[in-house]
Design a protein around this motif. Sequence first.
Motif, mmCIF file in Angstrom:
data_model
loop_
_atom_site.group_PDB
_atom_site.id
_atom_site.type_symbol
_atom_site.label_atom_id
_atom_site.label_comp_id
_atom_site.label_asym_id
_atom_site.label_seq_id
_atom_site.Cartn_x
_atom_site.Cartn_y
_atom_site.Cartn_z
ATOM 1 N N GLY A 1 0.781 -1.229 0.000
ATOM 2 C CA GLY A 1 0.000 0.000 0.000
ATOM 3 C C GLY A 1 0.813 1.280 0.000
ATOM 4 N N SER B 1 -2.788 -6.519 -6.865
ATOM 5 C CA SER B 1 -3.343 -5.176 -6.800
ATOM 6 C C SER B 1 -2.475 -4.215 -7.602
ATOM 7 C CB SER B 1 -3.403 -4.701 -5.344
ATOM 8 O OG SER B 1 -2.091 -4.457 -4.850
ATOM 9 N N PHE C 1 -1.109 -1.652 -6.430
ATOM 10 C CA PHE C 1 0.018 -1.283 -5.561
ATOM 11 C C PHE C 1 1.141 -2.304 -5.683
ATOM 12 C CE2 PHE C 1 -3.746 0.132 -2.867
ATOM 13 C CZ PHE C 1 -3.842 1.342 -3.532
ATOM 14 N N HIS D 1 -8.898 3.432 -6.184
ATOM 15 C CA HIS D 1 -7.670 3.729 -5.424
ATOM 16 C C HIS D 1 -7.050 5.075 -5.805
ATOM 17 C CE1 HIS D 1 -7.833 -0.241 -3.735
ATOM 18 N NE2 HIS D 1 -7.743 -0.810 -4.914
ATOM 19 N N ASN E 1 -9.651 -4.103 7.057
ATOM 20 C CA ASN E 1 -9.844 -4.497 5.665
ATOM 21 C C ASN E 1 -11.283 -4.945 5.462
ATOM 22 O OD1 ASN E 1 -9.943 -7.259 6.651
ATOM 23 N ND2 ASN E 1 -7.705 -7.210 6.678
#
Length: 453
Positions: free
Chosen positions: A85, A173, A175, A196, A438
């Motif tokens: 992240g 993801s 990220f 995001h 989460n």
Amino acid sequence: MQAAFETYFEALRGKKIAVLGLGVSNRPLVRLLLEYGCEVLGCDRTPREKLDQEVLDLEQAGCKLHVGDDYLEGVEAEVVFRTPGMHPGNPAIQALRDRGARITSEMEVFFEVCPCHLIGITGSDGKTTTTTLISEILKAGGKTVWLGGNIGAPLLPHCREMKAEDYAVVELSSFQLMDMQRSPEIAVVTNLAPNHLDVHKDMAEYVDAKKNIFRFQDANGKLILNADNDITAAFRGNGITEFFSRQNQAHVCERDGKIYRNGELILESRDILIPGTHNVENYMAAIAAVEGLVEDKAIVQVAKNFGGVEGRMEFVRTKNGVKFYNDSMASSPSRTICGLKCYREKVLLIAGGYDKHIPYEPVAPEICAHVKKLYLNGATAGLIREAVENCPDYDPKELEIKDCGVLENAIRAADADAVPGDVVLLSPASASFDQFKNFVERGRFFKKIVKEL
């Protein structure tokens, strides 16, 4: 013991290693680094007094902790593992890079040392279900499968157990993909929509990160794309590029309620146990990915028996004739739209959460069409209300909106209003980080409260 794995970690022996973020994916990494004689500095924003026992155990094992608000200050290291992240352009990471540190991640190293076949899945929506479907189909076909990445357990520590003929099926993801320099043999992009944007500087950066899932494939690589999504339809891979579609002719497509691959009937859509047209798309992506790896009967077997992923249209209970569903995984408007379209009746919708700076206007018409009462909570409550009230389809006589503050209040308000025959759906259209770690924790909290009602 796998040669690439052993070579990589032996080369780190005695080096100063900083691990940025001590969440679930990086804890096994810290243990590996300690096992190979590295000098490990574990950095995390969590204050020391709030660290859980597992992190304190890492300290007892030899990891030096650097925690609290200044956890990125004064870090010195030869190699830095960033948490997924954390943006690679973070000034602290850039400063480490400028001082000569090599920046990597647990997932990037896994791609470097993985000894078996790699299948990677990304997208804005549907990637967890599609990843799980590919894994289940391969297992039904007799393959040994390692499921991980953005779901499940970190895979890097298991490399030593993997065999060349196994399959690692990995959800990725944006990220994780941002600074990736390797791509899997088979890559799937389910779809792309704004997401995001609280971390990515803009949509272009988000899309560019996703492209890394196929950017480094060679001529033998295979890329699976959604022909019905404007963004993914324009992508092309370096090797084989195949499309799936519910609207047009494609390598895998749906016609008249049946799914075909290269013109051959594979599956009737009605045989898919999990509901929703979006899950037809997820199956089509999986069918394209497993072509030539297992017999088609494995696809049919999974379709008829697989009940879905936890937190994705998950049935929780019936109470006094009211059905409760957990769709906590719906952390974006497009996911919530898919969920709403699964029901014939209008639902009581619980929505809201962490603000990822994405627009809510696209979900507003669907809320007006499919929801009779809307229960808002979290940081995005006002944004969702504004989008709905500004929608031309909004009728306050047809759709009641309640601001509930926090999730538990929203659950209890929906329960109080529901009558026999109603569906109460948690489908937040928002991330969970304002109230929960989460979406899994959010969904389990929802189920706990619902079961206690």
